[in-house]
Write a protein that holds these residues in place. Sequence first.
Motif, PDB file in Angstrom:
ATOM      1  N   GLN A  61      13.100  -8.581 -37.032  1.00 49.95           N
ATOM      2  CA  GLN A  61      12.196  -9.200 -37.999  1.00 49.95           C
ATOM      3  C   GLN A  61      12.147  -8.436 -39.313  1.00 49.95           C
ATOM      4  OE1 GLN A  61      10.734  -8.166 -35.004  1.00 49.95           O
ATOM      5  NE2 GLN A  61       9.006  -6.868 -35.483  1.00 49.95           N
ATOM      6  N   TYR A  62      12.429  -7.147 -39.301  1.00 53.06           N
ATOM      7  CA  TYR A  62      12.458  -6.403 -40.560  1.00 53.06           C
ATOM      8  C   TYR A  62      13.607  -6.888 -41.447  1.00 53.06           C
ATOM      9  CZ  TYR A  62       9.248  -3.339 -38.113  1.00 53.06           C
ATOM     10  OH  TYR A  62       8.199  -2.848 -37.409  1.00 53.06           O
ATOM     11  N   TYR A  63      14.740  -7.173 -40.828  1.00 56.97           N
ATOM     12  CA  TYR A  63      15.866  -7.698 -41.581  1.00 56.97           C
ATOM     13  C   TYR A  63      15.576  -9.113 -42.070  1.00 56.97           C
ATOM     14  CZ  TYR A  63      18.229  -3.695 -39.632  1.00 56.97           C
ATOM     15  OH  TYR A  63      18.568  -2.419 -39.282  1.00 56.97           O
ATOM     16  N   SER A  64      14.914  -9.913 -41.236  1.00 58.58           N
ATOM     17  CA  SER A  64      14.606 -11.286 -41.661  1.00 58.58           C
ATOM     18  C   SER A  64      13.608 -11.273 -42.818  1.00 58.58           C
ATOM     19  CB  SER A  64      14.065 -12.111 -40.489  1.00 58.58           C
ATOM     20  OG  SER A  64      12.818 -11.621 -40.066  1.00 58.58           O
ATOM     21  N   PHE A  65      12.664 -10.338 -42.826  1.00 58.98           N
ATOM     22  CA  PHE A  65      11.759 -10.229 -43.964  1.00 58.98           C
ATOM     23  C   PHE A  65      12.546  -9.881 -45.224  1.00 58.98           C
ATOM     24  CE2 PHE A  65       8.215  -8.837 -40.880  1.00 58.98           C
ATOM     25  CZ  PHE A  65       7.901 -10.159 -40.622  1.00 58.98           C
ATOM     26  N   GLY A  66      13.535  -9.011 -45.090  1.00 57.64           N
ATOM     27  CA  GLY A  66      14.389  -8.672 -46.231  1.00 57.64           C
ATOM     28  C   GLY A  66      15.178  -9.870 -46.723  1.00 57.64           C
ATOM     29  N   ILE A  67      15.723 -10.660 -45.793  1.00 59.29           N
ATOM     30  CA  ILE A  67      16.476 -11.852 -46.163  1.00 59.29           C
ATOM     31  C   ILE A  67      15.573 -12.847 -46.880  1.00 59.29           C
ATOM     32  CG2 ILE A  67      17.646 -13.890 -45.222  1.00 59.29           C
ATOM     33  CD1 ILE A  67      18.758 -12.042 -43.036  1.00 59.29           C
ATOM     34  N   ILE A  68      14.370 -13.044 -46.338  1.00 59.93           N
ATOM     35  CA  ILE A  68      13.436 -13.986 -46.951  1.00 59.93           C
ATOM     36  C   ILE A  68      13.037 -13.512 -48.342  1.00 59.93           C
ATOM     37  CG2 ILE A  68      11.113 -14.960 -46.760  1.00 59.93           C
ATOM     38  CD1 ILE A  68      11.594 -15.004 -43.714  1.00 59.93           C
ATOM     39  N   PHE A  69      12.819 -12.207 -48.505  1.00 60.16           N
ATOM     40  CA  PHE A  69      12.476 -11.682 -49.834  1.00 60.16           C
ATOM     41  C   PHE A  69      13.599 -11.942 -50.827  1.00 60.16           C
ATOM     42  CE2 PHE A  69      12.982  -8.238 -52.894  1.00 60.16           C
ATOM     43  CZ  PHE A  69      11.838  -8.429 -53.635  1.00 60.16           C
ATOM     44  N   VAL A  71      15.884 -14.250 -50.704  1.00 64.40           N
ATOM     45  CA  VAL A  71      15.978 -15.689 -50.978  1.00 64.40           C
ATOM     46  C   VAL A  71      14.921 -16.114 -51.987  1.00 64.40           C
ATOM     47  CG1 VAL A  71      15.594 -17.960 -49.944  1.00 64.40           C
ATOM     48  CG2 VAL A  71      17.104 -16.335 -48.826  1.00 64.40           C
ATOM     49  N   PHE A  72      13.675 -15.709 -51.776  1.00 63.02           N
ATOM     50  CA  PHE A  72      12.633 -16.112 -52.713  1.00 63.02           C
ATOM     51  C   PHE A  72      12.792 -15.438 -54.071  1.00 63.02           C
ATOM     52  CE2 PHE A  72      10.170 -17.492 -48.926  1.00 63.02           C
ATOM     53  CZ  PHE A  72      10.073 -18.814 -49.305  1.00 63.02           C
ATOM     54  N   ASP A  73      13.351 -14.248 -54.090  1.00 66.13           N
ATOM     55  CA  ASP A  73      13.626 -13.589 -55.362  1.00 66.13           C
ATOM     56  C   ASP A  73      14.682 -14.372 -56.138  1.00 66.13           C
ATOM     57  OD1 ASP A  73      13.218 -11.552 -57.214  1.00 66.13           O
ATOM     58  OD2 ASP A  73      14.910 -10.393 -56.428  1.00 66.13           O
ATOM     59  N   LEU A  74      15.727 -14.800 -55.454  1.00 65.92           N
ATOM     60  CA  LEU A  74      16.750 -15.617 -56.109  1.00 65.92           C
ATOM     61  C   LEU A  74      16.183 -16.943 -56.587  1.00 65.92           C
ATOM     62  CD1 LEU A  74      19.860 -15.055 -53.835  1.00 65.92           C
ATOM     63  CD2 LEU A  74      19.599 -14.393 -56.203  1.00 65.92           C
ATOM     64  N   VAL A  75      15.362 -17.567 -55.750  1.00 68.30           N
ATOM     65  CA  VAL A  75      14.764 -18.847 -56.146  1.00 68.30           C
ATOM     66  C   VAL A  75      13.926 -18.674 -57.398  1.00 68.30           C
ATOM     67  CG1 VAL A  75      13.063 -20.578 -55.483  1.00 68.30           C
ATOM     68  CG2 VAL A  75      14.821 -19.903 -53.869  1.00 68.30           C
ATOM     69  N   LEU A 106      17.123 -23.633 -46.514  1.00 63.43           N
ATOM     70  CA  LEU A 106      17.801 -23.632 -45.205  1.00 63.43           C
ATOM     71  C   LEU A 106      18.011 -22.201 -44.718  1.00 63.43           C
ATOM     72  CD1 LEU A 106      20.486 -26.454 -45.469  1.00 63.43           C
ATOM     73  CD2 LEU A 106      18.548 -26.345 -43.917  1.00 63.43           C
ATOM     74  N   GLY A 107      18.328 -21.294 -45.632  1.00 65.57           N
ATOM     75  CA  GLY A 107      18.462 -19.890 -45.262  1.00 65.57           C
ATOM     76  C   GLY A 107      17.156 -19.301 -44.772  1.00 65.57           C
ATOM     77  N   VAL A 108      16.050 -19.656 -45.412  1.00 70.72           N
ATOM     78  CA  VAL A 108      14.731 -19.190 -44.969  1.00 70.72           C
ATOM     79  C   VAL A 108      14.408 -19.770 -43.595  1.00 70.72           C
ATOM     80  CG1 VAL A 108      12.256 -19.320 -45.455  1.00 70.72           C
ATOM     81  CG2 VAL A 108      13.852 -18.780 -47.267  1.00 70.72           C
ATOM     82  N   ALA A 109      14.685 -21.064 -43.405  1.00 70.06           N
ATOM     83  CA  ALA A 109      14.420 -21.690 -42.109  1.00 70.06           C
ATOM     84  C   ALA A 109      15.247 -21.024 -41.007  1.00 70.06           C
ATOM     85  CB  ALA A 109      14.724 -23.186 -42.177  1.00 70.06           C
ATOM     86  N   TYR A 110      16.495 -20.698 -41.301  1.00 74.13           N
ATOM     87  CA  TYR A 110      17.335 -20.019 -40.318  1.00 74.13           C
ATOM     88  C   TYR A 110      16.773 -18.641 -39.972  1.00 74.13           C
ATOM     89  CZ  TYR A 110      21.238 -17.439 -38.358  1.00 74.13           C
ATOM     90  OH  TYR A 110      22.008 -16.647 -37.566  1.00 74.13           O
ATOM     91  N   LEU A 112      13.662 -17.611 -40.246  1.00 72.52           N
ATOM     92  CA  LEU A 112      12.417 -17.763 -39.489  1.00 72.52           C
ATOM     93  C   LEU A 112      12.692 -18.210 -38.061  1.00 72.52           C
ATOM     94  CD1 LEU A 112      10.095 -19.348 -42.178  1.00 72.52           C
ATOM     95  CD2 LEU A 112      10.015 -17.027 -41.259  1.00 72.52           C
ATOM     96  N   LYS A 113      13.654 -19.092 -37.866  1.00 69.63           N
ATOM     97  CA  LYS A 113      14.019 -19.547 -36.524  1.00 69.63           C
ATOM     98  C   LYS A 113      14.597 -18.380 -35.718  1.00 69.63           C
ATOM     99  CE  LYS A 113      14.488 -22.813 -33.521  1.00 69.63           C
ATOM    100  NZ  LYS A 113      13.337 -23.301 -32.811  1.00 69.63           N
ATOM    101  N   LYS A 114      15.424 -17.571 -36.358  1.00 73.91           N
ATOM    102  CA  LYS A 114      16.006 -16.399 -35.695  1.00 73.91           C
ATOM    103  C   LYS A 114      14.907 -15.405 -35.328  1.00 73.91           C
ATOM    104  CE  LYS A 114      19.992 -14.241 -34.958  1.00 73.91           C
ATOM    105  NZ  LYS A 114      21.024 -14.716 -34.093  1.00 73.91           N
ATOM    106  N   GLU A 115      13.956 -15.220 -36.206  1.00 68.07           N
ATOM    107  CA  GLU A 115      12.843 -14.313 -35.931  1.00 68.07           C
ATOM    108  C   GLU A 115      12.014 -14.825 -34.763  1.00 68.07           C
ATOM    109  OE1 GLU A 115       8.769 -12.789 -38.019  1.00 68.07           O
ATOM    110  OE2 GLU A 115      10.386 -13.509 -39.291  1.00 68.07           O
TER     111      GLU A 115
END
Length: 120
Positions: A61-69, A71-75, A106-110, A112-115
């Motif tokens: 989940q630490y990596y998924s939080f990084g991925i989500i950050f 993604v939202f930074d890019l958005v 879709l990347g965020v959904a993936y 979150l689903k992985k988490e």
Amino acid sequence: MSLVASYVPLAVLAILSLGFSPLAWAVSRLVRPKKPSAWQSTTYECGSEPIGVARVQFRFQYYSFGIIFVVFDLVATFLLIWSAAATRLADVALPWVLVFSGMLLLGVAYALKKEEAIWI
């Protein structure tokens, strides 16, 4: 002013920036103290002795939080740039912005689903 002459300041800046790190490393090697002691080879955490084992595995989940950050930074970055230029490109760019945002969501959904799969 010729084209080559206009790039001279950029070349000087590139040489200076590429040369700064090796120069700083060499100077630090020359000025540091060279008296090794047992105290210097011990591990410490924030100035105190460590407690427990230092090798800990992090959960996904630490990596998924990084991925989500990221993604939202890019958005936020791309939507801000797009909104600044939207006055002239609104009709052409809107479908591409929607496709881009959809792909990032879709990347965020993936993530979150992985988490969610890790937690169960």
